[in-house]
Design a protein around this motif. Structure first.
Motif, mmCIF file in Angstrom:
data_model
loop_
_atom_site.group_PDB
_atom_site.id
_atom_site.type_symbol
_atom_site.label_atom_id
_atom_site.label_comp_id
_atom_site.label_asym_id
_atom_site.label_seq_id
_atom_site.Cartn_x
_atom_site.Cartn_y
_atom_site.Cartn_z
ATOM 1 N N GLU A 1 -33.643 21.721 -16.144
ATOM 2 C CA GLU A 1 -33.742 22.467 -17.396
ATOM 3 C C GLU A 1 -34.811 23.553 -17.287
ATOM 4 O O GLU A 1 -34.599 24.694 -17.726
ATOM 5 C CB GLU A 1 -34.071 21.507 -18.537
ATOM 6 N N TRP A 2 -35.965 23.214 -16.684
ATOM 7 C CA TRP A 2 -37.031 24.213 -16.520
ATOM 8 C C TRP A 2 -36.581 25.357 -15.625
ATOM 9 O O TRP A 2 -36.811 26.537 -15.927
ATOM 10 C CB TRP A 2 -38.267 23.542 -15.911
ATOM 11 N N PHE A 3 -35.923 25.040 -14.515
ATOM 12 C CA PHE A 3 -35.531 26.087 -13.570
ATOM 13 C C PHE A 3 -34.485 27.015 -14.182
ATOM 14 O O PHE A 3 -34.582 28.242 -14.037
ATOM 15 C CB PHE A 3 -34.989 25.451 -12.293
ATOM 16 N N ASP A 4 -33.499 26.450 -14.860
ATOM 17 C CA ASP A 4 -32.456 27.290 -15.457
ATOM 18 C C ASP A 4 -33.007 28.154 -16.576
ATOM 19 O O ASP A 4 -32.511 29.274 -16.803
ATOM 20 C CB ASP A 4 -31.319 26.411 -15.992
ATOM 21 N N ARG A 5 -34.036 27.659 -17.268
ATOM 22 C CA ARG A 5 -34.583 28.396 -18.416
ATOM 23 C C ARG A 5 -35.567 29.474 -17.990
ATOM 24 O O ARG A 5 -35.428 30.629 -18.377
ATOM 25 C CB ARG A 5 -35.235 27.413 -19.388
ATOM 26 N N VAL A 6 -36.569 29.119 -17.164
ATOM 27 C CA VAL A 6 -37.595 30.101 -16.794
ATOM 28 C C VAL A 6 -37.925 30.103 -15.302
ATOM 29 O O VAL A 6 -38.381 31.110 -14.762
ATOM 30 C CB VAL A 6 -38.904 29.847 -17.587
ATOM 31 N N GLY A 7 -37.716 28.979 -14.632
ATOM 32 C CA GLY A 7 -38.187 28.862 -13.252
ATOM 33 C C GLY A 7 -37.494 29.763 -12.265
ATOM 34 O O GLY A 7 -38.096 30.198 -11.279
ATOM 35 N N LYS A 8 -36.216 30.055 -12.514
ATOM 36 C CA LYS A 8 -35.456 30.865 -11.565
ATOM 37 C C LYS A 8 -36.057 32.253 -11.400
ATOM 38 O O LYS A 8 -36.054 32.833 -10.312
ATOM 39 C CB LYS A 8 -34.003 30.969 -12.028
ATOM 40 N N ASP A 9 -36.598 32.804 -12.488
ATOM 41 C CA ASP A 9 -37.107 34.183 -12.464
ATOM 42 C C ASP A 9 -38.622 34.261 -12.343
ATOM 43 O O ASP A 9 -39.186 35.360 -12.363
ATOM 44 C CB ASP A 9 -36.665 34.905 -13.739
ATOM 45 N N SER A 10 -39.293 33.114 -12.228
ATOM 46 C CA SER A 10 -40.758 33.145 -12.148
ATOM 47 C C SER A 10 -41.224 33.028 -10.705
ATOM 48 O O SER A 10 -40.618 32.318 -9.896
ATOM 49 C CB SER A 10 -41.359 32.005 -12.982
ATOM 50 N N ALA A 11 -42.285 33.767 -10.384
ATOM 51 C CA ALA A 11 -42.855 33.701 -9.033
ATOM 52 C C ALA A 11 -43.686 32.431 -8.904
ATOM 53 O O ALA A 11 -44.235 31.917 -9.883
ATOM 54 C CB ALA A 11 -43.721 34.928 -8.773
ATOM 55 N N SER A 12 -43.778 31.920 -7.693
ATOM 56 C CA SER A 12 -44.583 30.727 -7.434
ATOM 57 C C SER A 12 -45.537 31.007 -6.281
ATOM 58 O O SER A 12 -45.242 31.809 -5.395
ATOM 59 C CB SER A 12 -43.698 29.520 -7.099
ATOM 60 N N LEU A 13 -46.665 30.314 -6.297
ATOM 61 C CA LEU A 13 -47.670 30.476 -5.257
ATOM 62 C C LEU A 13 -47.531 29.342 -4.249
ATOM 63 O O LEU A 13 -47.560 28.162 -4.609
ATOM 64 C CB LEU A 13 -49.070 30.461 -5.871
ATOM 65 N N SER A 14 -47.371 29.691 -2.987
ATOM 66 C CA SER A 14 -47.172 28.665 -1.958
ATOM 67 C C SER A 14 -48.495 27.989 -1.609
ATOM 68 O O SER A 14 -49.506 28.648 -1.390
ATOM 69 C CB SER A 14 -46.565 29.291 -0.699
ATOM 70 N N ILE A 15 -48.483 26.646 -1.557
ATOM 71 C CA ILE A 15 -49.666 25.922 -1.098
ATOM 72 C C ILE A 15 -49.687 25.837 0.420
ATOM 73 O O ILE A 15 -50.659 25.383 1.004
ATOM 74 C CB ILE A 15 -49.742 24.511 -1.702
ATOM 75 N N SER A 16 -48.572 26.249 1.060
ATOM 76 C CA SER A 16 -48.556 26.414 2.509
ATOM 77 C C SER A 16 -49.097 27.820 2.769
ATOM 78 O O SER A 16 -48.359 28.764 2.959
ATOM 79 C CB SER A 16 -47.135 26.265 3.056
ATOM 80 N N LYS A 17 -50.415 27.973 2.726
ATOM 81 C CA LYS A 17 -51.106 29.253 2.569
ATOM 82 C C LYS A 17 -50.717 30.257 3.645
ATOM 83 O O LYS A 17 -50.592 29.931 4.814
ATOM 84 C CB LYS A 17 -52.614 29.041 2.605
ATOM 85 N N ASP A 18 -50.575 31.493 3.189
ATOM 86 C CA ASP A 18 -50.309 32.626 4.080
ATOM 87 C C ASP A 18 -49.068 32.429 4.925
ATOM 88 O O ASP A 18 -48.984 32.915 6.044
ATOM 89 C CB ASP A 18 -51.504 32.900 5.005
#
Length: 640
Positions: A432-449
């Motif tokens: 539900e979160w991904f279909d509503r907002v998550g698909k278009d939101s950027a995320s920060l990778s914890i697998s750095k750089d």
């Protein structure tokens, strides 16, 4: 203020009672092992008439060390069991509560002798009803201060100061004689009781557990000083959430390997408990079960809805950043990117497969998940097809291993399980979160750089950082990834003639020369042949917005950069002598941008130390991935 103890509790417990939750007094506490790993306490418990030794479960050790339980304490046993050990019975206390921390010794208890129990023809409850029913001390009210002045000491006839009770004795369960005749005849065929996994301990003589198989390991063969052998293990989960691993060796493997199925419910008894090997066992249990020739395993034909199919303890991706290296955990996320499977050569010379994908969740973080071996061709292939079709599946990972090289990532192990688009609340909320907002939101990778789609060693740098940070000057090589363009290519020695023969499963690839009879000769293989291979040994200059560097590219990476095979370019230059076409191809490859994975190591050439930079992988720039990478950087710096 009077005190009461449960009347005749000791005889009842020894006879099999597990439900009366009696009040008893601690007469003695003794540390019987001072090892920090196996520290154990033995108690002497009293009902004011009889006394009996008891072992305290290790999870209750803090009750003693903190002083909550001491000599004279009045305690209530919540969970307990009586087990035979070396021809005598010992009570194992699994859970208890301290009612009165300090109290004078009540009565004059003597050590209980099992022969004092009623005969089999008599009734324990009837016998207890006929025992003394005199008055007894009452417990103080809840607000009473617990010290010795609050109580009257009982007279010497202590049997008249204990509470009468009729404890419930649990009916024993005797498993059916499965696999009869396949092991040594048991001298003691007493029935086993079904108990929770959490109650298992090595002091029990007979037990049975009812649980579901949640995971089954592969059959492995080994060789050691005692000879060849085979082993497999499986994990169990019961209705109370207890988990434990079961291991079988050699002949026991033959009996049970085909009988055990993931998802089915079994009744297991007559195994032995041993300390869990935490290097290989990630379950939250200090013990594991070893099945033996006399062990029994019975399949329950009907489904038991009280036992869950699987048990998860999901860790949000943003919390994984603080998890210790090599930890085993569960994680759930949306699969946003799946890379192709690539072959990897292990240190033992065996080849395996590796595939990398990315997970993101509602915390605004993403993590890299590395698939190894069969995971690449099974679940990995399914996930790639789903992502390529734009479906972005939910993936629940059971027992993934944390790696902390350059940030945090997760890898599969033999015990890892994947659940694609599972039907439980966490998965539905994530969808539900991904279909509503998550698909278009950027995320920060914890697998750095790490570049989206790259490997966990692909730390993004610029060319100037190679010198500024002194990369390649340590004992081990440094691995980085740069986005750069090829600005110059040496054409005088861009490839070499190589031996096509195989040594074992690997090609020789040693440089060959023509002998007097115009045949190619390999000094390593000491053989001659008519045709040789042509392999790139490409030297090129690369540049980015911060500087330049010279690099060397071998066969596969040379083909990725040039777009032609080494043989095609060699024949074009040396046999067809078409210099114009050859130079045209070289010029066409200049100033093309690549994402280059570089291995950097300082090496000794004569008496001089030189930095050698080798191109391990060259990919054309995927501008969609590059945009995601830049957005992640912007998001990262925006949070600082």
């Amino acid at each position: 203020m009077p005190v009461n103890l449960t009347a005749h509790a000791i005889p009842a417990i020894v006879a099999g009672d597990v439900n009366s939750k009696p009040l008893l007094q601690v007469l003695e506490i003794k540390l019987i092992s001072n090892s920090k790993q196996q520290e154990r306490y033995r108690l002497l418990l009293s009902d004011a008439v009889s006394s009996q030794h008891a072992m305290l479960a290790t999870q209750l050790n803090d009750r003693v060390t903190t002083g909550h339980v001491k000599k004279g304490s009045i305690v209530q046993l919540i969970e307990y069991i009586c087990s035979p050990i070396q021809n005598r019975k010992i009570v194992v206390v699994l859970n208890m509560e301290t009612i009165i921390p300090e109290c004078e010794i009540i009565g004059n208890p003597i050590s209980f002798v099992e022969s004092d129990l009623p005969s089999q023809g008599g009734s324990l409850s009837n016998t207890m009803q006929n025992l003394s029913k005199s008055s007894y001390y009452q417990l103080p009210p809840q607000n009473t201060s617990y010290n010795v002045e609050n109580f009257q000491l009982p007279p010497k006839n202590a049997s008249s100061y204990v509470q009468n009770s009729r404890p419930t004795v649990q009916t024993a369960y005797k498993p059916p004689p499965v696999y009869k005749g396949q092991g040594a005849i048991l001298r003691n065929e007493a029935p086993s009781r079904v108990i929770p996994i959490s109650a298992l301990n090595p002091y029990q003589g007979r037990w049975a557990i009812k649980a579901r198989v949640t995971a089954k390991g592969d059959l492995r063969r080994y060789n050691n000083a005692r000879g060849d052998g085979k082993v497999f293990s499986f994990d169990l989960l019961d209705s109370e959430g207890g988990e434990i691993r079961v291991t079988c060796f050699n002949a026991v493997v033959d009996r049970f390997y085909d009988a055990i199925e993931v998802g089915r419910v079994y009744l297991i008894s007559k195994g032995s408990l041993k300390p869990a090997q935490k290097n290989f066992n990630h379950l939250k249990n200090d013990w594991e079960i070893l099945l033996e020739s006399t062990s029994t395993v019975e399949l329950f034909p009907e489904e038991d809805g009280s036992i869950p199919k699987q048990q998860f303890s999901f860790k949000p991706i943003n919390d994984i950043e603080n998890v210790d290296n090599n930890s085993i955990l569960d994680v759930i996320g949306v699969v946003t990117c799946v890379n192709p499977s690539v072959p990897i050569l292990r240190k033992n010379g065996m080849e395996t497969q590796k595939r990398i994908l990315n997970l993101k969740d509602w915390t605004g973080r993403s993590v890299e998940l590395t698939l190894w071996g069969e995971f690449c061709n099974k679940e990995g292939k399914i996930l790639q097809e789903m992502v390529d079709a734009g479906l972005f599946p939910i993936l629940a990972v059971k027992a993934g291993k944390v790696n902390d090289f350059s940030g945090k990532s997760i890898g599969t192990i033999s015990a890892t399980q994947f659940f694609i688009n599972p039907d439980f609340p966490e998965a539905r909320s994530l969808r539900e979160w991904f279909d509503r907002v998550g698909k278009d939101s950027a995320s920060l990778s914890i697998s750095k750089d790490i570049i989206p789609g790259g490997s966990k060693n692909d730390v993004r740098k610029t060319l100037s950082q190679i010198k500024d940070e002194g990369l390649g000057r340590s004992d081990k090589p440094d691995w980085i990834t740069v986005r750069a363009a090829v600005s110059f290519i040496k054409t005088d020695s861009f490839c070499y003639t190589a031996c096509p023969l195989k040594i074992g499963e690997r090609q020789c690839n040693k440089k060959v020369t023509k002998s007097g009879n115009s045949r190619w000769q390999c000094d390593r293989c000491n053989q001659e042949f008519d045709e040789c291979d042509y392999r790139f040994l490409l030297q090129a200059q690369i540049l980015d917005h911060t500087g330049i560097a010279w690099v060397t590219a071998f066969q596969e990476t040379g083909e990725e950069i040039m777009g032609f095979s080494a043989k095609e370019l060699y024949l074009l230059k040396h046999e067809q002598e078409d210099d114009e076409k050859f130079i045209g191809i070289i010029k066409s490859r200049l100033f093309n941008e690549f994402v280059l994975r570089l291995k950097i190591k300082e090496e000794l050439y004569g008496d001089e130390q030189r930095l050698k930079i080798t191109v391990a992988k060259a990919d054309k720039v995927d501008y969609s991935s590059e945009c995601k990478y830049v957005l992640d950087l912007i998001s990262k710096f925006g949070r600082q």
